[in-house]
Structures are given as C-alpha cells and as structure tokens.
Design a protein around this motif. Structure first.
Motif, PDB file in Angstrom:
ATOM      1  N   SER A  74       1.021  -1.114   0.206  1.00 53.54           N
ATOM      2  CA  SER A  74      -0.206  -0.071  -0.156  1.00 53.54           C
ATOM      3  C   SER A  74       1.077   1.029  -0.381  1.00 53.54           C
ATOM      4  O   SER A  74       1.771   0.685   0.432  1.00 53.54           O
ATOM      5  CB  SER A  74      -1.253   0.059   1.495  1.00 53.54           C
ATOM      6  OG  SER A  74      -0.485   0.388   2.942  1.00 53.54           O
ATOM      7  N   GLY A  75      -0.182   2.428  -0.040  1.00 58.49           N
ATOM      8  CA  GLY A  75       1.033   3.927   0.162  1.00 58.49           C
ATOM      9  C   GLY A  75       1.466   4.026   1.226  1.00 58.49           C
ATOM     10  O   GLY A  75       2.396   4.709   1.418  1.00 58.49           O
ATOM     11  N   ASN A  76       0.986   3.705   2.175  1.00 55.90           N
ATOM     12  CA  ASN A  76       1.498   3.730   3.572  1.00 55.90           C
ATOM     13  C   ASN A  76       1.865   3.157   4.108  1.00 55.90           C
ATOM     14  O   ASN A  76       3.047   3.294   4.815  1.00 55.90           O
ATOM     15  CB  ASN A  76      -0.638   3.381   4.398  1.00 55.90           C
ATOM     16  CG  ASN A  76      -0.884   5.284   4.955  1.00 55.90           C
ATOM     17  OD1 ASN A  76      -0.948   6.318   3.954  1.00 55.90           O
ATOM     18  ND2 ASN A  76      -1.207   4.999   6.015  1.00 55.90           N
ATOM     19  N   PHE A 173      -0.305  12.735  -6.957  1.00 53.92           N
ATOM     20  CA  PHE A 173      -1.091  13.524  -7.105  1.00 53.92           C
ATOM     21  C   PHE A 173      -0.782  13.775  -8.435  1.00 53.92           C
ATOM     22  O   PHE A 173      -1.438  13.781  -9.837  1.00 53.92           O
ATOM     23  CB  PHE A 173      -1.417  15.390  -6.661  1.00 53.92           C
ATOM     24  CG  PHE A 173      -2.922  14.618  -5.383  1.00 53.92           C
ATOM     25  CD1 PHE A 173      -3.170  13.584  -4.417  1.00 53.92           C
ATOM     26  CD2 PHE A 173      -3.764  15.679  -5.650  1.00 53.92           C
ATOM     27  CE1 PHE A 173      -4.257  13.328  -4.235  1.00 53.92           C
ATOM     28  CE2 PHE A 173      -5.142  15.395  -4.620  1.00 53.92           C
ATOM     29  CZ  PHE A 173      -4.823  14.484  -3.680  1.00 53.92           C
ATOM     30  N   MET A 190       7.699   8.897  -3.799  1.00 48.27           N
ATOM     31  CA  MET A 190       6.461   7.809  -2.914  1.00 48.27           C
ATOM     32  C   MET A 190       5.519   7.615  -4.163  1.00 48.27           C
ATOM     33  O   MET A 190       5.235   9.338  -4.437  1.00 48.27           O
ATOM     34  CB  MET A 190       6.621   8.720  -1.394  1.00 48.27           C
ATOM     35  CG  MET A 190       5.438   7.519  -0.619  1.00 48.27           C
ATOM     36  SD  MET A 190       4.522   8.665  -0.197  1.00 48.27           S
ATOM     37  CE  MET A 190       2.601   7.307  -0.796  1.00 48.27           C
ATOM     38  N   LYS A 195      -3.719   4.619  -6.585  1.00 50.04           N
ATOM     39  CA  LYS A 195      -4.642   4.946  -6.982  1.00 50.04           C
ATOM     40  C   LYS A 195      -4.291   5.439  -8.821  1.00 50.04           C
ATOM     41  O   LYS A 195      -5.165   4.454  -9.820  1.00 50.04           O
ATOM     42  CB  LYS A 195      -3.824   7.443  -6.895  1.00 50.04           C
ATOM     43  CG  LYS A 195      -4.008   6.929  -5.149  1.00 50.04           C
ATOM     44  CD  LYS A 195      -5.679   6.402  -4.465  1.00 50.04           C
ATOM     45  CE  LYS A 195      -5.550   6.576  -2.544  1.00 50.04           C
ATOM     46  NZ  LYS A 195      -4.919   7.364  -2.511  1.00 50.04           N
ATOM     47  N   THR A 204      -5.201  -2.189  -4.288  1.00 53.00           N
ATOM     48  CA  THR A 204      -4.255  -1.731  -3.543  1.00 53.00           C
ATOM     49  C   THR A 204      -2.336  -1.402  -3.409  1.00 53.00           C
ATOM     50  O   THR A 204      -2.386  -3.288  -3.593  1.00 53.00           O
ATOM     51  CB  THR A 204      -4.861  -1.437  -1.962  1.00 53.00           C
ATOM     52  OG1 THR A 204      -5.520  -1.810  -2.236  1.00 53.00           O
ATOM     53  CG2 THR A 204      -3.764  -1.098  -0.847  1.00 53.00           C
ATOM     54  N   GLY A 205      -1.536  -0.188  -3.541  1.00 56.67           N
ATOM     55  CA  GLY A 205      -0.475  -0.643  -3.740  1.00 56.67           C
ATOM     56  C   GLY A 205       0.519   0.702  -3.545  1.00 56.67           C
ATOM     57  O   GLY A 205      -0.149   1.423  -3.273  1.00 56.67           O
ATOM     58  N   LEU A 325      -8.765   7.901  -5.268  1.00 60.17           N
ATOM     59  CA  LEU A 325      -9.104   8.348  -6.274  1.00 60.17           C
ATOM     60  C   LEU A 325      -7.968   7.772  -7.756  1.00 60.17           C
ATOM     61  O   LEU A 325      -7.521   7.252  -7.194  1.00 60.17           O
ATOM     62  CB  LEU A 325      -7.926   9.511  -6.533  1.00 60.17           C
ATOM     63  CG  LEU A 325      -6.258  10.201  -5.390  1.00 60.17           C
ATOM     64  CD1 LEU A 325      -5.082  10.436  -6.573  1.00 60.17           C
ATOM     65  CD2 LEU A 325      -6.916  10.715  -4.121  1.00 60.17           C
TER      66      LEU A 325
HETATM   67  C1  PLP Z   1      -3.783   7.130  -1.269  1.00 59.06           C
HETATM   68  C2  PLP Z   1      -2.315   8.025  -0.567  1.00 59.06           C
HETATM   69  C3  PLP Z   1      -1.068   7.421   0.626  1.00 59.06           C
HETATM   70  C4  PLP Z   1      -2.241   6.086   0.487  1.00 59.06           C
HETATM   71  O1  PLP Z   1      -1.586   5.482  -0.196  1.00 59.06           O
HETATM   72  P1  PLP Z   1      -2.179   3.423  -0.305  1.00 59.06           P
HETATM   73  O2  PLP Z   1      -2.778   3.087  -0.984  1.00 59.06           O
HETATM   74  O3  PLP Z   1      -4.135   4.320   0.649  1.00 59.06           O
HETATM   75  O4  PLP Z   1      -2.139   3.339   1.465  1.00 59.06           O
HETATM   76  C5  PLP Z   1      -0.791   8.225   0.304  1.00 59.06           C
HETATM   77  N1  PLP Z   1      -0.497   9.902  -0.244  1.00 59.06           N
HETATM   78  C6  PLP Z   1      -1.706  10.138  -0.962  1.00 59.06           C
HETATM   79  C7  PLP Z   1      -0.941  11.529  -1.654  1.00 59.06           C
HETATM   80  C8  PLP Z   1      -2.466   9.509  -1.139  1.00 59.06           C
HETATM   81  O5  PLP Z   1      -3.813   9.929  -2.475  1.00 59.06           O
END
Ligand code: PLP
Length: 371
Positions: A74-76, A173, A190, A195, A204-205, A325
């Motif tokens: 995930s992004g987190n 973004f 990062m 998204k 999810t990534g 998004l």
């Molecule tokens: C969604 C998002 C994250 C976190 O990513 P996940 O895949 O939900 O864990 C971090 N930074 C931004 C700008 C995001 O939109």
C-alpha cells in the motif's frame, strides 16, 4: 525513450520458455536451487523478490527517472518504510496539508520514536526556523491533498541541501507523467499505486523510487523484505498492466479536470475552486514550471456551506460518492467527514477525482445536482 514507450515496454518481458508476449504471473513462493546450491534465475523466496514484482519495480524506476524502485502492499506501507528506515530520534518536517493517513501514521505509530512538525512548508522562513540539528528528512506532497497546494520542489530542496537534509516527495497526485521530483533533486519519491498507477480502483499498492543505491536505500530494501509489506504477484501483474496506459489516462484526467474546474468557477453557488490549472490559483505559476499538466484532482467550496456541499454530493448520478482517486470513474467526497473530527479541511469542500467519462456528461451531472 519517452514516457509512453517506457510505460509499455519496461513493464513487460516476453517469456523465453514459451514465447508468451505478455510476461506470465509467477505465483510460486519459492524457487528451485541448482545442484551447486545457487539460484540460477536470482529468485529465492517470494517475500524477497518475485519476477512480476521485479518487472513492476523496473517500470516504476524508469517512469520516475530513478535507478531502483521498491513496491509495497500500500502507499502507507511505502511511507512507513521511509519512516522506519530513519534512525530513532530523527526529526522530520512535513506539510500541514498532506495525506491524512500518513499524518495519522506518524502521530499514532511513531510518537516517541521520531520527532515531527507539520508546517506550512512553502513559507521558507518558517521552514528554516524549524530545522534542527537532528532534522533528517523533509517530506513534501505536491499538489497536496485535499487543498491542492503547490510546493516549489526546487526551493525546498535548495534549503534542505544546504543543511544536508534528505527530501522525500509524495508524487501520487501528479504521477511521473506530469512531475518528476528526482530530476529536481529529490532523494526519494513515494507513491500510492492504488491511485493513478492502478487507475481502476481495484487494487492497493505503494512504491518508493530512488536515484541512487546508497546506504539509505539498502535500509529501505531491508524494511521491504524483512518487514514484509509486499504486493502479491497478481497485484504486481495488474499494476504493470495498468501502467501501460498511464500516460494516456493522465492526459485525459488533466483535460477533463481543467474543463470541469473552469465550468465550476463560473457557477454562482461556488465560493472557490482549488485547481492549479486555474490562473488565479496561488500555485499556478510554480505548477506551470515544475509540472507538465495540472493533474486530475480538484476541490470545490460552496457558498451554502456544508449543507450545500452535501446536497450536491447526494444529488449526483455519474460521480460516485466515495473516497480515493485516480480511477477511470469520477469520484467525489465530502473530505472533512472522511478525515474525522480533527480535520482542518473546510466543511464546505468537496474533493473531486475527475475521471475519464465524457466531460459533457460530467458537467451535465454537476449542473442538475447544483440546481
Ligand atoms: C492514497 C494516498 C496515500 C496512501 O496510499 P494507500 O495506498 O491508501 O495506502 C498516500 N498519499 C497520497 C497523496 C494518497 O492519495
């Protein structure tokens, strides 16, 4: 090579064994050793590396102009790998407007381990004032979520470099199609691959990209492998598949977002539209310098306050009321209620992820909802 070509070719490897044009999905968690004990293809165990993940990491690195990338579940998890790679006691400076999930992660999971300040990072005097001897990282996110603030990447990096501080940039973004922070001097990029990279709201990534394989990167790779927040081979496959169309999808998102922002700005019930592509947006000039387009995200504030915003969100038929998004479908949300009681997001604000539907249909939907 141009980004359209990289997106298609760097994410794929024709299979030598079968001639399959599209690289197959390797589900095996373990890889056979040769009689001498070696691993002929370089793969040992699924948590350490997998052919689909390697391919995904290859395309991610090339898209951002980096030399290596690490994919996460995930992004987190990607953000967390950065924080976990820092020495305990390190001080981080972050923007006051940033992805709330990462802000919460720091507050809830890193309190007492790392020090952090959330400030208006675009105010250079304030930034200078917050730098301490143990400041090791400046985190930026531009355009930001959900206020679409634009940070001058080069300017922050100049300040950081003068103090020997690393800079990480959340490029979710913008995507590398519109903005490449490594080329401006950032030390790490990062992404939430959930998204625009995924692009279809079905996986999810996350990812990190580096311009150098240094000690810090080795540590991050350790967090990835030993922490184990890795994406599955299926998710890596789907991501590499989606990325092939990323440049064309992003171009479509940008075009629709600009037209929707311009239309919204003319509506009498609208207080303001936050979109860097509008000439009166405070970050417009900087965005024009450091981006190839203004992105597919915008926020809109209504004169009628929270009541009006919620009325609009509940009257839309094509826009789906949901968080997240970057997918092909347009999403809209009342951001403050998603972020919870400690949010600083205005209550009359709706955040929109402008999708790839025809702009006439999107505008017609907005028009009927705002009536
Ligand atoms: C969604 C998002 C994250 C976190 O990513 P996940 O895949 O939900 O864990 C971090 N930074 C931004 C700008 C995001 O939109």
């Amino acid at each position: 090579m141009k980004i359209e070509t990289i997106a298609i070719h760097a994410g794929n490897k024709t299979d030598e064994a079968t001639g399959a044009v599209i690289q197959p999905i390797t589900l095996s968690t373990t890889f056979e050793r040769a009689t001498d004990g070696s691993f002929p293809a370089g793969y040992i165990y699924g948590r350490a590396a997998n052919p689909n993940r390697s391919q995904l990491e290859n395309v991610l690195a090339k898209l951002e102009g980096g030399i290596d990338a690490a994919a996460f579940s995930s992004g987190n998890a990607a953000g967390m790998a950065v924080f976990q790679s820092l020495k305990p006691g390190t001080h981080i400076i972050l923007p006051d407007d940033m992805y709330h999930g990462l802000r919460n992660q720091l507050k809830n999971l890193f309190a007492g381990i790392l020090e952090f300040d959330f400030i208006d990072i675009d105010n250079n005097d304030l930034l200078q004032k917050h730098i301490k001897p143990n400041t090791g990282l400046i985190w930026i996110e531009t355009p930001s979520n959900p206020l679409l603030k634009v940070t001058d990447i080069k300017k922050v990096i100049l300040t950081a470099k003068a103090h020997n501080i690393k800079v990480a940039c959340d490029n979710t973004f913008a995507t590398p199609v519109l903005q490449q922070p490594l080329a401006l001097g950032a030390d790490i990029v990062m992404h939430s691959s959930t998204k625009y990279f995924g692009g279809h709201s079905d996986l999810t990534g996350g990812a990190l990209v580096t311009p150098v394989k240094d000690e810090w990167w080795t540590k991050i790779r350790q967090v990835q492998e030993q922490g184990g927040a890795i994406p599955s081979p299926m998710d890596c496959y789907y991501l590499a598949r989606s990325i092939k169309t990323l440049p064309y999808r992003v171009a479509g998102h940008v075009k629709n977002a600009q037209l929707l922002a311009e239309w919204l700005q003319k509506q009498p019930s609208v207080e303001k539209v936050l979109y860097p592509g509008l000439p009166d947006h405070p970050g417009h000039a900087i965005a024009k310098q450091q981006m190839k387009g203004f992105g597919g995200m915008l926020s809109v504030c209504f004169k009628g306050g929270e009541t009006e915003a919620k009325k609009v969100v509940n009257s839309l038929k094509i826009f789906t009321q949901a968080t997240s998004l970057g997918g092909v479908e347009s999403l809209i949300e009342h951001r403050a209620s998603v972020e919870g009681p400690d949010t600083k997001t205005p209550l009359n604000l709706l955040r929109i992820s402008v999708g790839l539907e025809h702009i006439d249909d999107l505008i017609a939907d907005m028009e009927q909802a705002m009536r």
